[in-house]
Motif scaffolding. Structure first.
Motif, PDB file in Angstrom:
ATOM      1  N   TRP B 420       0.825  -1.214   0.000  1.00 17.59           N
ATOM      2  CA  TRP B 420       0.000   0.000   0.000  1.00 17.59           C
ATOM      3  C   TRP B 420       0.856   1.260   0.000  1.00 17.59           C
ATOM      4  CZ3 TRP B 420      -1.748  -2.937   4.770  1.00 17.59           C
ATOM      5  CH2 TRP B 420      -2.575  -4.001   4.413  1.00 17.59           C
ATOM      6  N   GLU B 421       0.151   2.384  -0.090  1.00 16.09           N
ATOM      7  CA  GLU B 421       0.819   3.681  -0.096  1.00 16.09           C
ATOM      8  C   GLU B 421       1.500   3.895   1.267  1.00 16.09           C
ATOM      9  OE1 GLU B 421       1.758   7.613  -0.015  1.00 16.09           O
ATOM     10  OE2 GLU B 421      -0.217   7.285   0.884  1.00 16.09           O
ATOM     11  N   GLU B 423       3.054   6.357   3.010  1.00 17.59           N
ATOM     12  CA  GLU B 423       2.791   7.454   3.944  1.00 17.59           C
ATOM     13  C   GLU B 423       1.450   7.272   4.654  1.00 17.59           C
ATOM     14  OE1 GLU B 423       2.960  12.030   3.157  1.00 17.59           O
ATOM     15  OE2 GLU B 423       4.609  10.994   2.133  1.00 17.59           O
ATOM     16  N   GLU B 424       0.442   6.882   3.853  1.00 17.17           N
ATOM     17  CA  GLU B 424      -0.901   6.704   4.408  1.00 17.17           C
ATOM     18  C   GLU B 424      -0.903   5.537   5.402  1.00 17.17           C
ATOM     19  OE1 GLU B 424      -3.174   8.683   4.228  1.00 17.17           O
ATOM     20  OE2 GLU B 424      -5.135   7.723   4.400  1.00 17.17           O
ATOM     21  N   THR B 425      -0.177   4.468   5.070  1.00 16.85           N
ATOM     22  CA  THR B 425      -0.091   3.330   5.992  1.00 16.85           C
ATOM     23  C   THR B 425       0.530   3.799   7.304  1.00 16.85           C
ATOM     24  OG1 THR B 425       0.329   1.937   4.071  1.00 16.85           O
ATOM     25  CG2 THR B 425       0.716   0.930   6.211  1.00 16.85           C
ATOM     26  N   VAL B 427       0.547   6.737   8.625  1.00 14.10           N
ATOM     27  CA  VAL B 427      -0.379   7.599   9.380  1.00 14.10           C
ATOM     28  C   VAL B 427      -1.370   6.736  10.158  1.00 14.10           C
ATOM     29  CG1 VAL B 427      -2.245   9.300   9.145  1.00 14.10           C
ATOM     30  CG2 VAL B 427      -0.136   9.563   7.830  1.00 14.10           C
ATOM     31  N   LEU B 428      -1.943   5.747   9.480  1.00  8.30           N
ATOM     32  CA  LEU B 428      -2.945   4.902  10.138  1.00  8.30           C
ATOM     33  C   LEU B 428      -2.321   4.050  11.254  1.00  8.30           C
ATOM     34  CD1 LEU B 428      -5.005   4.042   6.979  1.00  8.30           C
ATOM     35  CD2 LEU B 428      -5.895   5.189   9.005  1.00  8.30           C
ATOM     36  N   GLN B 431      -1.821   6.265  14.206  1.00 12.25           N
ATOM     37  CA  GLN B 431      -3.052   6.528  14.960  1.00 12.25           C
ATOM     38  C   GLN B 431      -3.415   5.333  15.833  1.00 12.25           C
ATOM     39  OE1 GLN B 431      -5.492   8.354  11.804  1.00 12.25           O
ATOM     40  NE2 GLN B 431      -6.836   8.981  13.492  1.00 12.25           N
ATOM     41  N   ARG B 505     -10.633   5.917   5.301  1.00 10.55           N
ATOM     42  CA  ARG B 505      -9.206   5.974   4.903  1.00 10.55           C
ATOM     43  C   ARG B 505      -8.602   4.585   4.817  1.00 10.55           C
ATOM     44  NH1 ARG B 505      -5.847  10.736   7.930  1.00 10.55           N
ATOM     45  NH2 ARG B 505      -4.215  10.150   6.464  1.00 10.55           N
ATOM     46  N   ARG B 508      -9.983   2.709   1.814  1.00  9.30           N
ATOM     47  CA  ARG B 508      -9.361   3.220   0.576  1.00  9.30           C
ATOM     48  C   ARG B 508      -7.930   2.712   0.435  1.00  9.30           C
ATOM     49  NH1 ARG B 508     -10.943   9.250   0.898  1.00  9.30           N
ATOM     50  NH2 ARG B 508     -13.077   9.111   0.179  1.00  9.30           N
ATOM     51  N   LEU B 509      -7.243   2.734   1.544  1.00  6.93           N
ATOM     52  CA  LEU B 509      -5.828   2.311   1.516  1.00  6.93           C
ATOM     53  C   LEU B 509      -5.696   0.877   1.029  1.00  6.93           C
ATOM     54  CD1 LEU B 509      -2.786   2.919   2.496  1.00  6.93           C
ATOM     55  CD2 LEU B 509      -3.426   1.582   4.492  1.00  6.93           C
TER      56      LEU B 509
END
Lengths: 249, 516
Positions: B420-421, B423-425, B427-428, B431, B505, B508-509
């Motif tokens: 997966w992408e 940066e987005e991974t 971030v999640l 969190q 999110r 989508r990821l």
């Protein structure tokens, strides 16, 4: 970072010899050490063979935005850097006076170096001035060399009074006897008198030609004559100073 | 400051030739040649190397010193040593210790390679005799078990002094014209470590597996498990020898990740072959718990003690001594189990299973991206469902269970991160980590609270006085406050993590595979 100022009102009492040797001992113990030669005579810079010249003089250096780091010079001793003197430091008082919060200015200049140095030694000019006031605000410890004479002891009282007025509550004042010649009755008596003063460090630095040779050897006496009585006294002074400060943070 | 520069000597070169080459612009004084041994130290996970620093124990004659060259262009820091150093905290106080401790954290400083150096100092001085630049003419030879290994190299190392950058630049420029010298790009640490069979950065506790979205799930999962197996094995010796607390931590995490992989990706691997290992890894995880819990408790108490005034700190000493004893016993049992035939058998059989080609489970042939998406979303939904089922009051067992659910989701996200992408991974995962940290801190506070309450009688019987009991009472009160604080923090963080924006999110990821 611990800031140790070596200062007294009276000149010619072994102030720079103490600052230079204590700085050397701090560095060889593995502490990152900065010696700031604030005396326009530049003796400390001379002892370490560093040119007594600061680009722009004291005025530029005191600017709020000016960084001290580019002015720092590495000495030949590992862990020991020097901020050299400049003859223009004779006007440092006037430069300070022209700025806001002159008493806080040196502390402000040193603050960004806190992560880089363990010990900062300030070798100050012998006078009572705005610079001395700023030094007392910046210092955690004030080391006062006192030669066993009436005038020097009187000078100590003046230093104490001045430090009480100008210094911080937490400032530790530690006088020590310097240039002691035990053959002189007066020195002998003064040593006993100072022994009764709990604030005095017990170690006395003897009057010795080996110390005077620092100007010829251009090095701290503890470096070139480590087994001499004077060098051992400086080591004792450093150890005692650390013991007094232990637990004070 | 000019960064230190090095040249390798490609012909015959001595101090006289260097001095003559630099004259008349520069005056050079030469010292005597001296031999020394340089022992490179780093943490097992190369934390110092990753920070850009080099820590070297130098043994020269009867002198021992530690030399730290921080990353960037900062000057080296050196400190004489009078005692053995195992952790950064054992170093003499000062800048050097602070910087090494910041990079190394809790990890032990372990030898990673050794060099024998014969060197001569050449000082480039000005008219006053002040050193402007140090040049070291040195022959370096990697050592293995005290004996030379690999080829010896001779080089010239330029060591600039603070405030004399112009001189250093000038000297370097002049040396570049010397035919006997060529630029030296080698790294002493890498050379010394290579002889000992190591490469800087060869270990990390992170899951670093590159997967391809269309890859059959069975192949991908086998790769993940193989990586985890290597991590697990890498930490066995350090755990048994008790080199530092993080070996056990990493061994435990590798075990837990393996269990998550087996449990969450059931159906990908052949069930009959994998099933016996589920129980074995549960056994292994259980073995590590008592010692790790005590490690966490001791570290927490030691931190707390440092913040206390001397008298209060002294009152905690009998408690710490008692816990250290209990911990030593727990470690002894763990070490014995890690030396047992059962553990050795587990490693052997598991290693064989991972290397031997076998038919996958019923989902083994599916593309890994599809399997990953389904498992991640299922784990997220379960976490949200269980979290929402909690009442408004904190419940220890239910929150602990939720923490385990959270870990499963986090591990799945880490296993498949390469699909997966990035940066987005991150971030999640970040969190989710916040939620987990609150749950972890809540559970640790509860566990330590219970342990302290239960320890009262034992501590008294061990001869502790009233001051220790009073100090324990203060700790118990602190832990109660902390539990309440962490529970509050958890409910707030969980509300965000379980809300629609995160769900969208995450969905989508995992649906947009193959986006680099």
């Amino acid at each position: 970072m611990r800031v140790i100022a070596v200062w007294t009102i009276k000149g010619g009492v072994g102030k720079t010899a103490a600052a230079v040797n204590l700085a050397y001992l701090s560095a060889t113990e593995g502490l990152r050490t900065l010696l700031w030669d604030l005396d326009p005579q530049g003796a400390a810079s001379f002892y370490f063979r560093v040119r007594a010249k600061v680009k722009g003089g004291g005025g530029k250096l005191l600017r709020r935005s000016a960084d001290l780091r580019p002015l720092v010079r590495g000495t030949d001793v590992e862990n020991l850097d020097l901020l050299p003197a400049d003859f223009l430091y004779r006007r440092l008082d006037l430069e300070l006076d022209a700025r806001k919060d002159p008493e806080e200015r040196l502390a402000l200049k040193l603050a960004p170096l806190a992560d880089e140095y363990d010990t900062v030694l300030l070798d100050c000019a012998p006078s009572v001035s705005l610079v001395s006031e700023s030094v007392l605000r910046a210092a955690d410890v004030l080391v006062v060399p006192v030669i066993p004479t009436t005038l020097s002891l009187r000078g100590l009282e003046q230093v104490r009074a001045f430090a009480a007025r100008a210094g911080r509550q937490s400032l530790v004042v530690l006088p020590f006897l310097s240039m002691v010649d035990r053959r002189k009755t007066m020195h002998h008596e003064a040593v006993e008198l100072c022994g009764a003063d709990a604030q005095f460090l017990r170690t006395a630095i003897p009057m010795a030609s080996v110390v005077e040779r620092m100007g010829v050897r251009r090095a701290p006496v503890v470096a070139y004559a480590p087994s001499s009585e004077a060098a051992r006294a400086f080591c004792g002074l450093w150890a005692e100073l650390n013991a007094r400060l232990a637990g004070r943070g | 400051m000019v960064p230190p520069l090095r040249f390798v000597v490609v012909g015959r070169l001595d101090a006289g030739r260097i001095a003559a080459w630099l004259a008349p612009t520069w005056h050079v004084t030469a010292g005597r040649a001296a031999p020394l041994v340089q022992r490179y130290l780093d943490t097992f996970d190369w934390a110092l190397w990753r920070s850009g620093g080099r820590l070297v124990l130098e043994l020269e004659g009867d002198q021992t010193r530690m030399r730290w060259q921080p990353g960037g262009a900062k000057p080296a820091r050196t400190v004489p040593l009078a005692q053995e150093v195992r952790f950064a905290a054992d170093l003499p106080g000062g800048v050097l210790r602070r910087e090494v401790a910041a990079a190394a954290g809790l990890r032990a400083l372990l030898p990673v390679g050794e060099m024998r150096v014969r060197r001569k100092l050449l000082r480039v001085v000005d008219g006053e005799g002040k050193t402007l630049v140090r040049l070291w003419l040195e022959a370096v030879h990697p050592l293995l078990r005290g004996g030379p290994a690999g080829p010896e190299r001779t080089r010239v190392r330029v060591e600039p002094l603070v405030g004399y950058a112009r001189a250093a630049t000038g000297v370097v420029a002049r040396l570049q014209g010397l035919a006997e010298l060529a630029p030296d790009e080698r790294d002493d640490l890498a050379d010394a470590a290579a002889v000992a069979g190591r490469t800087p950065g060869d270990y990390s506790s992170r899951v670093l597996v590159e997967l391809v979205p269309d890859q059959p799930a069975e192949v991908a999962v086998r790769r993940i498990l193989t990586h985890l197996f290597a991590t697990l094995r890498a930490n066995v010796e350090g755990t048994v020898l008790d080199l530092d607390s993080e070996f056990l931590h990493d061994l435990r995490v590798a075990t837990r990740r393996t269990r998550t992989c087996l449990g969450q990706l059931r159906g990908v691997l052949p069930a009959a072959k994998v099933e016996p290992f589920v129980e074995e890894f549960r056994w292994l995880a259980g073995l590590t718990t008592p010692c790790r819990d005590l490690d966490v408790f001791l570290l927490e108490l030691q931190d707390r003690r440092r913040a206390l005034p001397a008298s209060a700190a002294a009152a905690l000493e009998p408690l710490l001594a008692h816990l250290r004893k209990t911990r030593a016993a727990a470690h002894g049992e763990l070490a014995e189990a890690l030396r047992s035939a059962r553990f050795r058998g587990l490693l052997e059989r598991w290693g064989k299973l991972l290397t031997r080609p076998a038919r996958g489970g019923k989902e083994g042939a599916l593309p890994i991206a599809r399997v990953a998406r389904a498992r991640v979303l299922r784990a997220y939904r379960r976490l949200v469902r269980h979290g929402r089922a909690l009442g408004p009051e904190p419940q220890v067992q239910a929150m602990h269970q939720l923490r385990i659910e959270g870990k499963k989701l986090r591990y799945l996200l880490e296993f498949f991160a390469s699909l997966w992408e990035a940066e987005e991974t991150a971030v999640l995962v970040g969190q989710l980590k916040l939620v987990q940290d609150a749950l972890g801190a809540y559970h640790d506070a509860w566990l330590q609270h219970e342990r302290l309450v239960a320890l009262g009688d034992e501590i008294l019987a061990a001869g502790a006085g009233a001051s220790t009991l009073l100090a324990m009472g203060r700790l118990i009160a602190d832990l109660e406050r902390r539990q309440a604080r962490e529970a509050e923090s958890f409910f707030r963080l969980f509300a965000d993590f379980s809300a629609r924006p995160v769900r969208v999110r995450l969905t989508r990821l995992v649906e947009r595979v193959g986006v680099a």
